[in-house]
Write a protein that holds these residues in place. Structure first.
Motif, PDB file in Angstrom:
ATOM      1  N   GLN A  62       4.803   1.028  -6.296  1.00 32.05           N
ATOM      2  CA  GLN A  62       5.848   0.063  -5.954  1.00 32.05           C
ATOM      3  C   GLN A  62       5.317  -0.916  -4.909  1.00 32.05           C
ATOM      4  O   GLN A  62       5.545  -2.122  -5.015  1.00 32.05           O
ATOM      5  N   GLU A  63       4.605  -0.399  -3.911  1.00 33.09           N
ATOM      6  CA  GLU A  63       4.038  -1.262  -2.877  1.00 33.09           C
ATOM      7  C   GLU A  63       3.023  -2.240  -3.466  1.00 33.09           C
ATOM      8  O   GLU A  63       2.979  -3.412  -3.086  1.00 33.09           O
ATOM      9  N   GLU A  64       2.213  -1.761  -4.427  1.00 35.95           N
ATOM     10  CA  GLU A  64       1.242  -2.650  -5.076  1.00 35.95           C
ATOM     11  C   GLU A  64       1.944  -3.706  -5.931  1.00 35.95           C
ATOM     12  O   GLU A  64       1.476  -4.843  -6.014  1.00 35.95           O
ATOM     13  N   ILE A  65       3.049  -3.344  -6.565  1.00 35.02           N
ATOM     14  CA  ILE A  65       3.814  -4.318  -7.357  1.00 35.02           C
ATOM     15  C   ILE A  65       4.376  -5.401  -6.443  1.00 35.02           C
ATOM     16  O   ILE A  65       4.255  -6.600  -6.719  1.00 35.02           O
ATOM     17  N   ILE A  66       4.975  -4.983  -5.345  1.00 31.94           N
ATOM     18  CA  ILE A  66       5.551  -5.931  -4.385  1.00 31.94           C
ATOM     19  C   ILE A  66       4.464  -6.872  -3.865  1.00 31.94           C
ATOM     20  O   ILE A  66       4.649  -8.090  -3.821  1.00 31.94           O
ATOM     21  N   SER A  67       3.328  -6.308  -3.510  1.00 26.61           N
ATOM     22  CA  SER A  67       2.217  -7.111  -3.006  1.00 26.61           C
ATOM     23  C   SER A  67       1.630  -7.998  -4.105  1.00 26.61           C
ATOM     24  O   SER A  67       1.420  -9.193  -3.916  1.00 26.61           O
ATOM     25  N   GLY A  68       1.374  -7.412  -5.274  1.00 20.26           N
ATOM     26  CA  GLY A  68       0.743  -8.137  -6.371  1.00 20.26           C
ATOM     27  C   GLY A  68       1.575  -9.280  -6.913  1.00 20.26           C
ATOM     28  O   GLY A  68       1.039 -10.290  -7.377  1.00 20.26           O
ATOM     29  N   LEU A  69       2.908  -9.130  -6.857  1.00 20.66           N
ATOM     30  CA  LEU A  69       3.801 -10.199  -7.321  1.00 20.66           C
ATOM     31  C   LEU A  69       4.255 -11.099  -6.178  1.00 20.66           C
ATOM     32  O   LEU A  69       5.017 -12.039  -6.395  1.00 20.66           O
TER      33      LEU A  69
END
Length: 163
Positions: free
Chosen positions: A62-69
């Protein structure tokens, strides 16, 4: 592409929805490399809200999704992982192919077999085909027509062995 960017900016887009958002994270480079470029598309649509959906994202993804998007003001809704219509198996074995083959021969209807890479997905489909189990591989490297056709064939139970 620059053509897509120009076209995109002229559309009345009200919401950007990212399904299978976990592909922004660890799986993106193999299965959905285009997901890694969604943040640059967002820059073309600075005032358009974004929704990202996934059914398989632990907190670190979830943290990577938030960061990646490049998401701001994030609201997370997390539902139950319970899926009464699905059966999952995790088996620690040196004989993965044998266990898979035996399990699928005992299974009525259709199944989905996941793997880590496109190459492995293709190898599994060929292995199943050689062992008289109708299979197709499906991954982000297929052109959109092939993916669409294979998905429809699977949904409508019209599949033929992989060659």
């Amino acid at each position: 592409s620059s053509n897509f960017e120009g076209y995109l900016q002229n559309l009345p887009i009200k919401l950007l929805v990212v399904d299978e958002a976990h592909c922004v994270s660890m799986w993106g480079k193999d299965f959905r490399p285009s997901f890694l470029r969604i943040a640059s598309v967002r820059q073309l649509l600075p005032n358009v809200p974004v929704c990202a959906f996934t059914a398989s994202a632990p907190e670190w993804i979830q943290e990577e999704i938030i960061s990646g998007l490049e998401l701001n003001q994030v609201k997370i809704h997390q539902g139950s992982f319970e899926r009464n219509n699905l059966v999952f198996y995790a088996i620690d074995t040196e004989n993965k192919s044998g266990i898979l083959l035996n399990s699928l021969k005992k299974t009525e209807g259709c199944s989905i077999v996941f793997s880590n890479t496109r190459k492995e997905v293709q190898e599994i489909a060929r292995f199943l085909d050689k062992n008289n189990i109708s299979a197709h591989f499906y991954h982000g490297g297929l052109d959109s027509n092939t993916r669409s056709r294979r998905q429809q064939d699977w949904i409508q139970k019209r599949w033929k062995a992989t060659k």
